[in-house]
Design an enzyme around this catalytic site. Structure first.
Site, PDB file in Angstrom:
ATOM      1  N   SER A 156      -0.939  -0.550   0.401  1.00  0.00           N
ATOM      2  CA  SER A 156      -1.833  -0.697   0.917  1.00  0.00           C
ATOM      3  C   SER A 156      -2.685  -1.157  -0.761  1.00  0.00           C
ATOM      4  CB  SER A 156      -2.520  -0.486   1.808  1.00  0.00           C
ATOM      5  OG  SER A 156      -4.167  -0.760   1.556  1.00  0.00           O
ATOM      6  N   TYR A 169      -6.460   7.495   5.250  1.00  0.00           N
ATOM      7  CA  TYR A 169      -5.957   6.402   4.951  1.00  0.00           C
ATOM      8  C   TYR A 169      -5.082   6.401   4.128  1.00  0.00           C
ATOM      9  CZ  TYR A 169      -4.201   1.474   5.433  1.00  0.00           C
ATOM     10  OH  TYR A 169      -4.177   0.430   4.566  1.00  0.00           O
TER      11      TYR A 169
END
Length: 273
Positions: A156, A169
């Site tokens: 990501s 995250y």
């Protein structure tokens, strides 16, 4: 004989995993399509994971386009699931050539001081421990055929930059880059390349939920949040599923045989380090 790719977390309609599966099938891969298969509770909500029926629909659409597909269900928080996925791939197709660690929890967000430890454990478990264990269990099978292989971790933009309200995250995605680089060095002698892909925001079904959460956290409307997002992306739009899928296909191709230990930004220029 077709090359075989395992793709975790690939059972959502219009999700990254589905897009990657479709693209790799176009390149002739047989697909082992994994998802949890059950929704419910705060760890596996409907907006975050695929129920069995949805994953089967994704598989049937791939088969309708001519792909060979084997579906396997399992919770990646269960220690036995990675080994099961690898063995089912062998049982179905006889070999493993590529592993795409796509499954991830991108919905347990919130301020650090309000983060439930159970949620933290789940994020780290699915986003970091599970890819580690998937790699562990596919290595012997890729090594066995001697043709080399590909391991791709879907990271990501959060693997390189921090994001408020997504600390667990972000920590997990930073960790996946360390795993990628270390595994690449360890497996180079077997001609198994290991790379990560770092997309910016992609508005899948989960992405739409993320837009709603983040806009509310910032006191903005969704439209204002998305306008601000587009303004900071040099190419002027958020990512598409196809952008990540095409990058994945390239890294799985013979043309990428000399590329390993990389973290490829697919972000329209928003992330460039």
């Amino acid at each position: 004989m077709a090359r075989v790719a395992i793709i975790t977390g690939a059972g959502r309609q219009h999700g990254l995993g589905q897009g990657i599966a479709r693209r790799l099938a176009q390149d002739g891969f047989a697909i082992v399509l994994h998802d949890i298969g059950e929704t419910g509770g705060d760890i596996a909500p409907e907006h975050g994971v695929a129920a069995r029926a949805e994953a089967e629909q994704v598989a049937e659409a791939l088969r309708a386009d001519g792909a060979q597909v084997h579906v396997v269900f399992g919770d990646l928080l269960d220690p036995g699931t990675p080994a099961t996925i690898a063995q089912e791939a062998i049982d179905a197709f006889g070999r493993i050539d590529a592993l795409i660690n796509n499954a991830g929890i991108g919905y347990l967000f919130g301020p650090i001081e309000e983060m439930d430890e159970r949620h933290l454990d789940a994020v780290l478990g699915v986003n970091l421990k599970a890819p580690f264990m998937m790699i562990k269990h596919v290595i012997p099978h890729i090594r066995a055929h001697g043709d080399g292989g590909r391991i791709i971790n879907i990271a990501s933009q959060a693997a390189k930059s921090g994001f408020a309200f997504a600390s667990a995250y972000t920590a997990s995605k930073h960790g996946i880059l360390g795993l990628t680089r270390s595994a690449a060095l360890e497996l180079a002698g077997d001609r198994i390349t290991v790379n990560a892909i770092c997309p910016n925001h992609v508005t899948t079904g989960l992405g739409a939920w993320q837009n709603d959460f983040m806009s509310k956290a910032r006191g903005q409307s969704v439209d204002a949040y998305l306008a601000e997002m587009r303004a900071r992306i040099p190419l002027g739009r958020p990512g598409l599923v196809e952008d990540t899928a095409n990058a994945c296909a390239f890294l799985c191709s013979p043309e990428a045989a000399y590329i390993t230990a990389e973290a490829l930004n697919v972000s329209g220029g928003e992330e460039y380090h």
